[in-house]
Design a protein around this motif. Structure first.
Motif, PDB file in Angstrom:
ATOM      1  N   ALA A 205      44.745  27.153  -2.479  1.00 59.32           N
ATOM      2  CA  ALA A 205      44.499  27.612  -3.847  1.00 59.32           C
ATOM      3  C   ALA A 205      45.789  27.805  -4.628  1.00 59.32           C
ATOM      4  CB  ALA A 205      43.703  28.919  -3.813  1.00 59.32           C
ATOM      5  N   LEU A 206      46.924  27.935  -3.926  1.00 57.00           N
ATOM      6  CA  LEU A 206      48.197  28.132  -4.601  1.00 57.00           C
ATOM      7  C   LEU A 206      48.796  26.823  -5.114  1.00 57.00           C
ATOM      8  CD1 LEU A 206      50.512  30.214  -5.238  1.00 57.00           C
ATOM      9  CD2 LEU A 206      51.504  29.552  -3.050  1.00 57.00           C
ATOM     10  N   VAL A 207      48.395  25.712  -4.495  1.00 56.86           N
ATOM     11  CA  VAL A 207      49.029  24.424  -4.765  1.00 56.86           C
ATOM     12  C   VAL A 207      48.581  23.870  -6.116  1.00 56.86           C
ATOM     13  CG1 VAL A 207      49.385  22.077  -3.924  1.00 56.86           C
ATOM     14  CG2 VAL A 207      49.161  23.971  -2.299  1.00 56.86           C
ATOM     15  N   ASP A 208      49.534  23.367  -6.874  1.00 58.91           N
ATOM     16  CA  ASP A 208      49.258  22.727  -8.167  1.00 58.91           C
ATOM     17  C   ASP A 208      48.318  21.540  -7.935  1.00 58.91           C
ATOM     18  OD1 ASP A 208      49.273  21.500 -10.630  1.00 58.91           O
ATOM     19  OD2 ASP A 208      51.437  21.582 -10.891  1.00 58.91           O
ATOM     20  N   PRO A 209      47.181  21.475  -8.650  1.00 58.61           N
ATOM     21  CA  PRO A 209      46.254  20.345  -8.474  1.00 58.61           C
ATOM     22  C   PRO A 209      46.916  18.991  -8.705  1.00 58.61           C
ATOM     23  CG  PRO A 209      45.231  22.083  -9.772  1.00 58.61           C
ATOM     24  CD  PRO A 209      46.672  22.476  -9.598  1.00 58.61           C
ATOM     25  N   ALA A 210      47.997  18.968  -9.488  1.00 63.44           N
ATOM     26  CA  ALA A 210      48.672  17.696  -9.781  1.00 63.44           C
ATOM     27  C   ALA A 210      49.319  17.094  -8.541  1.00 63.44           C
ATOM     28  CB  ALA A 210      49.730  17.905 -10.867  1.00 63.44           C
ATOM     29  N   ILE A 211      49.543  17.908  -7.498  1.00 60.85           N
ATOM     30  CA  ILE A 211      50.185  17.396  -6.285  1.00 60.85           C
ATOM     31  C   ILE A 211      49.300  17.593  -5.057  1.00 60.85           C
ATOM     32  CG2 ILE A 211      52.534  17.701  -7.127  1.00 60.85           C
ATOM     33  CD1 ILE A 211      52.665  20.291  -5.467  1.00 60.85           C
ATOM     34  N   SER A 212      48.022  17.909  -5.277  1.00 54.75           N
ATOM     35  CA  SER A 212      47.106  18.149  -4.154  1.00 54.75           C
ATOM     36  C   SER A 212      46.727  16.829  -3.501  1.00 54.75           C
ATOM     37  CB  SER A 212      45.842  18.866  -4.637  1.00 54.75           C
ATOM     38  OG  SER A 212      45.986  20.242  -4.499  1.00 54.75           O
ATOM     39  N   ASP A 213      47.588  16.346  -2.656  1.00 49.36           N
ATOM     40  CA  ASP A 213      47.356  15.102  -1.926  1.00 49.36           C
ATOM     41  C   ASP A 213      47.365  15.434  -0.438  1.00 49.36           C
ATOM     42  OD1 ASP A 213      47.450  12.631  -0.668  1.00 49.36           O
ATOM     43  OD2 ASP A 213      48.633  11.722  -2.264  1.00 49.36           O
ATOM     44  N   PRO A 214      46.276  15.128   0.262  1.00 44.53           N
ATOM     45  CA  PRO A 214      46.212  15.447   1.709  1.00 44.53           C
ATOM     46  C   PRO A 214      47.374  14.863   2.503  1.00 44.53           C
ATOM     47  CG  PRO A 214      44.056  14.751   0.897  1.00 44.53           C
ATOM     48  CD  PRO A 214      45.034  14.502  -0.223  1.00 44.53           C
ATOM     49  N   CYS A 215      47.948  13.760   1.998  1.00 42.67           N
ATOM     50  CA  CYS A 215      49.055  13.120   2.726  1.00 42.67           C
ATOM     51  C   CYS A 215      50.270  14.036   2.825  1.00 42.67           C
ATOM     52  CB  CYS A 215      49.462  11.819   2.026  1.00 42.67           C
ATOM     53  SG  CYS A 215      48.166  10.568   2.020  1.00 42.67           S
ATOM     54  N   PHE A 216      50.428  14.914   1.818  1.00 43.62           N
ATOM     55  CA  PHE A 216      51.621  15.759   1.774  1.00 43.62           C
ATOM     56  C   PHE A 216      51.310  17.226   2.084  1.00 43.62           C
ATOM     57  CE2 PHE A 216      52.357  12.388  -1.487  1.00 43.62           C
ATOM     58  CZ  PHE A 216      53.315  11.675  -0.771  1.00 43.62           C
ATOM     59  N   GLN A 217      50.081  17.501   2.527  1.00 42.61           N
ATOM     60  CA  GLN A 217      49.657  18.886   2.684  1.00 42.61           C
ATOM     61  C   GLN A 217      50.536  19.658   3.667  1.00 42.61           C
ATOM     62  OE1 GLN A 217      45.780  20.166   4.631  1.00 42.61           O
ATOM     63  NE2 GLN A 217      45.249  20.428   2.454  1.00 42.61           N
ATOM     64  N   VAL A 218      50.883  19.055   4.800  1.00 45.90           N
ATOM     65  CA  VAL A 218      51.704  19.748   5.798  1.00 45.90           C
ATOM     66  C   VAL A 218      53.065  20.116   5.207  1.00 45.90           C
ATOM     67  CG1 VAL A 218      52.883  19.508   8.026  1.00 45.90           C
ATOM     68  CG2 VAL A 218      50.546  18.632   7.738  1.00 45.90           C
TER      69      VAL A 218
END
Length: 697
Positions: free
Chosen positions: A608-621
């Motif tokens: 919920a803290l992450v900016d939706p503009a960068i919410s990509d599962p590839c970079f989640q870790v």
């Protein structure tokens, strides 16, 4: 084909090189007219001056030897269109077929069509020698390709840095040995006789000449120059008129043919010495008696050595005096310096502010269209920042200190003292400063993308910051901070790390800026009674107790990192039911037992803290790892926060297993406040991004 440039609008038509002989994409070199002062043909390498032609005198460029020959008179012409526009045109005569090519290697060539051979033949190319490179010998240095070494200081001048000069590093140039009459009057020293001129023949005159067309002789040109305290050289070119120069004389060259006479203004003592030595040598040269020649040589040599020693001593004495005057006049010892921020173990030169290189006020006024409102980039407590362009085409940002700002003056002196000693790709470059009368200005490299907050908190532009770019920005800020804390010869604590102080270049690479309140630390924690900085980014020990150290910058970096990941300002975390800051430091009317990031971390809902503009599962870790690092940086106790070197290893996964973060700062303080005040004030969305100027109990 026509080159054009407008002195008023700055618009130019440029010739650009290919990237290589087989790649026609835009290369590193460009050429065009510089219309400021007397028009000249310039070549630039990635926007920096690389070569110039010398002034256009109506028929040819003075700085290109041999251009007075007939073939050139048919080759090109330069016209003043009357509205500030100058146009350079190629020939119209069908008898001449010429072409001009800017090569990928930075050669501006002239070729002609040989009807007999039925092919193109080269006639000339520039630059042709090392001396043709712009500013090769620095200010007040003269270049002669026939000599070894090629660079010498003008008569009456000595190398600014003798060690560098001896090693063949000439770019810092030379400085005057004896002050001119105007300077002696201003300093209250012995005035003496009027200045005079030393004539240099067959010279490429310096860049950025002023044109005085109303003068009709060499003597009138010299007399007018002597009346102007700013004038340091002049030249009279037959058929064209008088040219004069103020400030530093840059890009002077000695030719074997062509060029013109250049008259350098010297103090009467330097002039008399030069004349007498020249006279003695000429007398000696006419003697046929070997004994007389040897005797005169010894005498002249002894006199020359004595004069050099005397004036070197005099120059050093005056230099020391100026340092003392500068320190007393500009009051560099601020209140915080008196609180042992500068401890006795620091190098002596840290205590002195070296205001070099200096820009003339007139140059900066011209560069910014007299500080026109259209050139304004921003406004702060120190004053305004303006965008400008120097005569050589380099874009700059000019921070103009407010005349009424006492703290602005301290920031000015502090920033010059600190950042002038720092060089790093992730720190903004201070190009110089200007101190004239009441004006105090700092000149920086221009950052076309302004600051990080202009992208991060703009709903339309934040999309340009994908995760790869954001991670690159985080890494760049960390590298810059690591340099300040560990790798520079001075240990610097920035004290005001925030998005608006992170500038972005044309490739969105970060550069830390604004060192107005930075401090040099001996490595230990420092105490102060004067807290400066920005609410929301100050560590608790600094805000509450006035104690700051490297870990204070780590705290600010942690807040900044969490802002970059979330895409929201520290003071803008407002939910439907609760008002929360990013790390918990909110205005006193809004209190909660937990803080936003810490709450989400404990609940396992960090997404919920992450900016939706960068919410990509590839970079989640990688994103979650950065959030954990941010929380480690904002822990309550300074000793629990990692050092910047450790943070760098964490970001680059050199440290794989990260420790769990402890409660961030201000949690306990907030939980002890009355929660009923939240309900009463939950609709008051206070935006607190004020920078503290001065807090006195």
């Amino acid at each position: 084909m026509r080159f054009s440039a407008n002195a008023r609008t700055g618009n130019k038509t440029l010739l650009t090189s290919w990237r290589s002989s087989s790649d026609p994409s835009v290369g590193n070199f460009s050429a065009g007219i510089n219309p400021l002062g007397i028009p000249e043909l310039f070549m630039w390498y990635n926007g920096h001056s690389f070569w110039r032609s010398g002034p256009w005198c109506g028929q040819n460029f003075i700085g290109i030897p041999g251009m007075y020959t007939s073939v050139y008179l048919h080759g090109i012409t330069l016209q003043d269109e009357g509205d500030g526009t100058f146009t350079l045109s190629s020939i119209q005569d069908p008898a001449y077929h010429l072409t001009y090519v800017l090569t990928s290697h930075g050669k501006f060539t002239e070729q002609y069509w040989d009807y007999g051979k039925q092919g193109w033949e080269y006639t000339s190319e520039v630059p042709s020698t090392e001396c043709d490179l712009y500013g090769k010998c620095g200010p007040f240095g003269s270049c002669d390709a026939q000599n070894s070494p090629i660079c010498t200081c003008l008569k009456g001048f000595v190398p600014k840095n003798q060690d560098e000069w001896n090693k063949g590093i000439w770019t810092r140039g030379c400085v005057r040995m004896t002050s001119l009459q105007c300077d002696r009057i201003q300093n209250g020293s012995e005035v003496g006789k009027e200045d005079g001129f030393m004539k240099l023949e067959m010279m490429k005159v310096p860049t950025f000449a002023e044109y005085w067309p109303y003068l009709s002789s060499v003597q009138e040109c010299k007399d007018e120059c002597l009346k102007n305290c700013s004038c340091v050289a002049c030249s009279y070119y037959n058929g064209f008129g008088c040219m004069a120069w103020t400030g530093n004389l840059i890009d002077i060259q000695k030719f074997s043919e062509g060029g013109t006479d250049l008259n350098i203004r010297l103090a009467y003592t330097e002039l008399d010495t030069w004349r007498s030595v020249s006279y003695n040598f000429s007398v000696s040269g006419n003697k046929r008696n070997v004994k007389v020649i040897i005797s005169m040589s010894v005498i002249v040599g002894a006199i020359a050595i004595f004069i050099c020693v005397f004036f070197s001593w005099k120059w050093m004495a005056k230099h020391r005096e100026r340092k003392l005057i500068s320190e007393e006049t500009l009051s560099f010892k601020t209140r915080e310096a008196q609180e042992t921020v500068f401890d006795g173990n620091l190098p002596e030169n840290v205590r002195e502010v070296k205001l070099e290189p200096l820009f003339k006020l007139q140059i900066l006024e011209t560069a910014t269209n007299n500080f026109d409102i259209s050139k304004k980039l921003g406004q702060g407590g120190f004053g305004a920042v303006y965008r400008g362009k120097l005569p050589d085409g380099q874009e700059i940002a000019v921070k103009r200190l407010s005349r009424t700002s006492g703290q602005g003056r301290e920031e000015f002196m502090n920033e010059v003292a600190v950042i002038s000693k720092l060089q790093h790709r992730n720190l903004v470059i201070l190009l110089g400063c200007c101190v004239e009368g009441e004006e105090m200005m700092l000149v920086y490299e221009y950052m076309p993308n302004k600051s990080l907050d202009a992208f991060l908190f703009d709903s339309l532009r934040k999309g340009q910051l994908d995760w790869k770019r954001r991670f690159n920005i985080i890494n760049g800020i960390c590298r810059g901070l690591l340099y300040l804390h560990r790798d520079s010869r001075l240990r610097i604590i920035h004290r005001d790390l925030k998005p608006s102080n992170i500038l972005l270049d044309h490739e969105l690479n970060p550069k830390i800026s604004d060192f107005g309140i930075a401090r040099i630390s001996g490595g230990n924690e420092v105490n102060t009674t004067r807290v400066v900085g920005t609410f929301g980014f100050m560590s608790p020990e600094y805000l509450m107790e006035g104690r700051f150290s490297e870990k204070s910058d780590v705290f600010s970096f942690g807040v900044l990192l969490l802002e970059i990941v979330s895409g929201r300002r520290n003071a803008h975390f407002y939910g439907n039911e609760h008002a929360l800051s990013l790390i918990g430091f909110v205005c006193l009317s809004a209190t909660l037992p937990e803080i936003y990031a810490w709450k989400l971390w404990n609940e396992g809902d960090i997404t919920a803290l992450v900016d939706p503009a960068i919410s990509d599962p590839c970079f989640q870790v990688e994103i979650f790892r950065c959030i954990q690092i941010g929380l480690l940086c904002v822990q309550e106790l300074a000793k629990d926060r990692p050092a910047v070197s450790t943070i760098s290893s964490m970001l680059n996964s050199e440290i794989v297993d990260l420790p769990p973060p402890k409660k961030p700062a201000f949690v306990e303080r907030q939980s002890s406040l009355d929660t009923e005040s939240i309900t009463q004030n939950q609709k008051i969305n206070s935006i607190n991004n004020v920078t503290i100027s001065d807090l006195n109990g």
